[in-house]
Design a protein around this motif. Sequence first.
Motif, PDB file in Angstrom:
ATOM      1  N   THR A  39      -7.638  12.520  18.497  1.00 35.65           N
ATOM      2  CA  THR A  39      -8.707  12.578  17.509  1.00 35.65           C
ATOM      3  C   THR A  39      -8.424  11.549  16.428  1.00 35.65           C
ATOM      4  N   PRO A  40      -9.336  10.634  16.220  1.00 38.80           N
ATOM      5  CA  PRO A  40      -9.029   9.521  15.307  1.00 38.80           C
ATOM      6  C   PRO A  40      -9.193   9.872  13.834  1.00 38.80           C
ATOM      7  N   TYR A  41      -8.359   9.261  13.033  1.00 40.03           N
ATOM      8  CA  TYR A  41      -8.578   9.211  11.600  1.00 40.03           C
ATOM      9  C   TYR A  41      -9.159   7.823  11.335  1.00 40.03           C
ATOM     10  N   LEU A  42     -10.330   7.764  10.752  1.00 38.99           N
ATOM     11  CA  LEU A  42     -11.059   6.510  10.609  1.00 38.99           C
ATOM     12  C   LEU A  42     -11.358   6.212   9.149  1.00 38.99           C
ATOM     13  N   PHE A  43     -11.329   4.933   8.809  1.00 40.17           N
ATOM     14  CA  PHE A  43     -11.494   4.527   7.426  1.00 40.17           C
ATOM     15  C   PHE A  43     -12.324   3.248   7.358  1.00 40.17           C
ATOM     16  N   TRP A  44     -13.026   3.097   6.241  1.00 38.62           N
ATOM     17  CA  TRP A  44     -13.648   1.836   5.879  1.00 38.62           C
ATOM     18  C   TRP A  44     -13.132   1.419   4.504  1.00 38.62           C
ATOM     19  N   TYR A  45     -12.739   0.134   4.434  1.00 37.15           N
ATOM     20  CA  TYR A  45     -12.273  -0.449   3.187  1.00 37.15           C
ATOM     21  C   TYR A  45     -13.145  -1.664   2.851  1.00 37.15           C
ATOM     22  N   VAL A  46     -13.192  -1.983   1.553  1.00 38.79           N
ATOM     23  CA  VAL A  46     -13.886  -3.176   1.097  1.00 38.79           C
ATOM     24  C   VAL A  46     -12.920  -4.026   0.292  1.00 38.79           C
ATOM     25  N   TYR A 104     -12.919   9.492   7.649  1.00 45.46           N
ATOM     26  CA  TYR A 104     -13.319  10.582   8.542  1.00 45.46           C
ATOM     27  C   TYR A 104     -12.070  11.167   9.190  1.00 45.46           C
ATOM     28  N   PHE A 105     -11.955  12.512   9.111  1.00 44.68           N
ATOM     29  CA  PHE A 105     -10.857  13.191   9.793  1.00 44.68           C
ATOM     30  C   PHE A 105     -11.390  14.153  10.829  1.00 44.68           C
ATOM     31  N   SER A 106     -12.361  14.952  10.418  1.00 37.69           N
ATOM     32  CA  SER A 106     -12.920  15.957  11.319  1.00 37.69           C
ATOM     33  C   SER A 106     -14.172  16.509  10.663  1.00 37.69           C
ATOM     34  N   GLY A 107     -14.851  17.393  11.381  1.00 38.91           N
ATOM     35  CA  GLY A 107     -16.016  18.042  10.799  1.00 38.91           C
ATOM     36  C   GLY A 107     -17.272  17.223  10.933  1.00 38.91           C
ATOM     37  N   ASP A 108     -18.088  17.237   9.885  1.00 35.01           N
ATOM     38  CA  ASP A 108     -19.376  16.552   9.890  1.00 35.01           C
ATOM     39  C   ASP A 108     -19.187  15.083  10.258  1.00 35.01           C
ATOM     40  N   THR A 109     -19.940  14.636  11.233  1.00 32.47           N
ATOM     41  CA  THR A 109     -19.761  13.270  11.725  1.00 32.47           C
ATOM     42  C   THR A 109     -20.396  12.222  10.823  1.00 32.47           C
ATOM     43  N   LEU A 110     -21.180  12.634   9.870  1.00 25.47           N
ATOM     44  CA  LEU A 110     -21.752  11.718   8.892  1.00 25.47           C
ATOM     45  C   LEU A 110     -21.010  11.924   7.580  1.00 25.47           C
ATOM     46  N   ALA A 126       0.844  -1.193   0.000  1.00 21.35           N
ATOM     47  CA  ALA A 126       0.000   0.000   0.000  1.00 21.35           C
ATOM     48  C   ALA A 126       0.877   1.239   0.000  1.00 21.35           C
ATOM     49  N   TRP A 127       0.308   2.335  -0.467  1.00 16.36           N
ATOM     50  CA  TRP A 127       1.009   3.605  -0.402  1.00 16.36           C
ATOM     51  C   TRP A 127       0.077   4.659   0.206  1.00 16.36           C
ATOM     52  N   GLY A 128       0.716   5.655   0.800  1.00 11.45           N
ATOM     53  CA  GLY A 128      -0.032   6.768   1.377  1.00 11.45           C
ATOM     54  C   GLY A 128       0.828   8.014   1.272  1.00 11.45           C
ATOM     55  N   GLN A 129       0.191   9.163   1.507  1.00 10.16           N
ATOM     56  CA  GLN A 129       0.940  10.403   1.378  1.00 10.16           C
ATOM     57  C   GLN A 129       0.257  11.545   2.098  1.00 10.16           C
ATOM     58  N   GLY A 130       1.072  12.426   2.623  1.00 11.15           N
ATOM     59  CA  GLY A 130       0.548  13.646   3.201  1.00 11.15           C
ATOM     60  C   GLY A 130      -0.175  13.421   4.512  1.00 11.15           C
ATOM     61  N   PHE A 131      -1.019  14.360   4.851  1.00 12.59           N
ATOM     62  CA  PHE A 131      -1.669  14.336   6.150  1.00 12.59           C
ATOM     63  C   PHE A 131      -3.081  13.787   6.108  1.00 12.59           C
ATOM     64  N   SER A 132      -3.474  13.223   4.983  1.00 12.59           N
ATOM     65  CA  SER A 132      -4.812  12.647   4.937  1.00 12.59           C
ATOM     66  C   SER A 132      -4.809  11.201   5.419  1.00 12.59           C
ATOM     67  N   TYR A 133      -3.649  10.562   5.387  1.00 14.47           N
ATOM     68  CA  TYR A 133      -3.401   9.258   5.988  1.00 14.47           C
ATOM     69  C   TYR A 133      -4.111   8.076   5.354  1.00 14.47           C
ATOM     70  N   GLU A 134      -4.947   8.293   4.348  1.00 15.28           N
ATOM     71  CA  GLU A 134      -5.538   7.104   3.742  1.00 15.28           C
ATOM     72  C   GLU A 134      -4.465   6.362   2.969  1.00 15.28           C
ATOM     73  N   GLN A 135      -4.639   5.051   2.883  1.00 16.18           N
ATOM     74  CA  GLN A 135      -3.708   4.213   2.155  1.00 16.18           C
ATOM     75  C   GLN A 135      -4.428   3.568   0.973  1.00 16.18           C
ATOM     76  N   TYR A 136      -3.664   3.372  -0.088  1.00 15.08           N
ATOM     77  CA  TYR A 136      -4.201   2.767  -1.297  1.00 15.08           C
ATOM     78  C   TYR A 136      -3.442   1.478  -1.566  1.00 15.08           C
ATOM     79  N   PHE A 137      -4.198   0.440  -1.820  1.00 16.58           N
ATOM     80  CA  PHE A 137      -3.633  -0.902  -1.860  1.00 16.58           C
ATOM     81  C   PHE A 137      -3.443  -1.430  -3.278  1.00 16.58           C
ATOM     82  N   GLY A 138      -2.410  -2.256  -3.417  1.00 18.90           N
ATOM     83  CA  GLY A 138      -2.198  -2.983  -4.649  1.00 18.90           C
ATOM     84  C   GLY A 138      -3.078  -4.214  -4.703  1.00 18.90           C
ATOM     85  N   PRO A 139      -2.982  -4.973  -5.794  1.00 17.87           N
ATOM     86  CA  PRO A 139      -3.843  -6.141  -5.987  1.00 17.87           C
ATOM     87  C   PRO A 139      -3.463  -7.353  -5.149  1.00 17.87           C
TER      88      PRO A 139
END
Lengths: 112, 110
Positions: free
Chosen positions: B30-37, B50-56, A92-105
Amino acid sequence: SQTIHQWPATLVQPVGSPLSLECTVEGTSNPNLYWYRQAAGRGLQLLFYSVGIGQISSEVPQNLSASRPQDRQFILSSKKLLLSDSGFYLCAWGQGFSYEQYFGPGTRLTVT
Amino acid sequence: AQSVTQPDIHITVSEGASLELRCNYSYGATPYLFWYVQSPGQGLQLLLKYFSGDTLVQGIKGFEAEFKRSQSSFNLRKPSVHWSDAAEYFCAVGSYKLSFGAGTTVTVRA
């Protein structure tokens, strides 16, 4: 747009053999890179992460190692595979302060 | 330490019915939260964050999630499921390092 590649897609290796899995990212620079392992029916276990070239952090003691020879290349290796190394390996890779990660296959590794 | 609990290992839902997947987290700030499929044999796809702001928060594929700080929860919902929603769903918390729950497998029956 960014793309992440992993190869091979599947691999069957005998116990005691070496391992090399490769991951590359396109369309970005200086990403954070991650290796995860997913055992059957279980969640993701973080194995290694890297915030820059030559910087590797290990999360779990094991017979695996990781290297980052180039900015967008991340390699997972082993000198001698164990049966317990079988699993689904995800990069996976991620970047910056948004912290989401993106995954490979992913790579399905079966050690026999 | 950060951690995620997904109480439901497996959920079966009828096509067209609503879906809710539970996620409880533990995080020191303050949590950074994610859902993956994840579809079988595939990598993980980010549904929402979710990072901040609107809770929905709204995500892709018609999913939404609600952050409730008082309950340390971040539950995922979809009003009407489609057969293509059958997959495994993972909740995650963290920052540059994420901790994932064990996942919830969703089966959709016709």
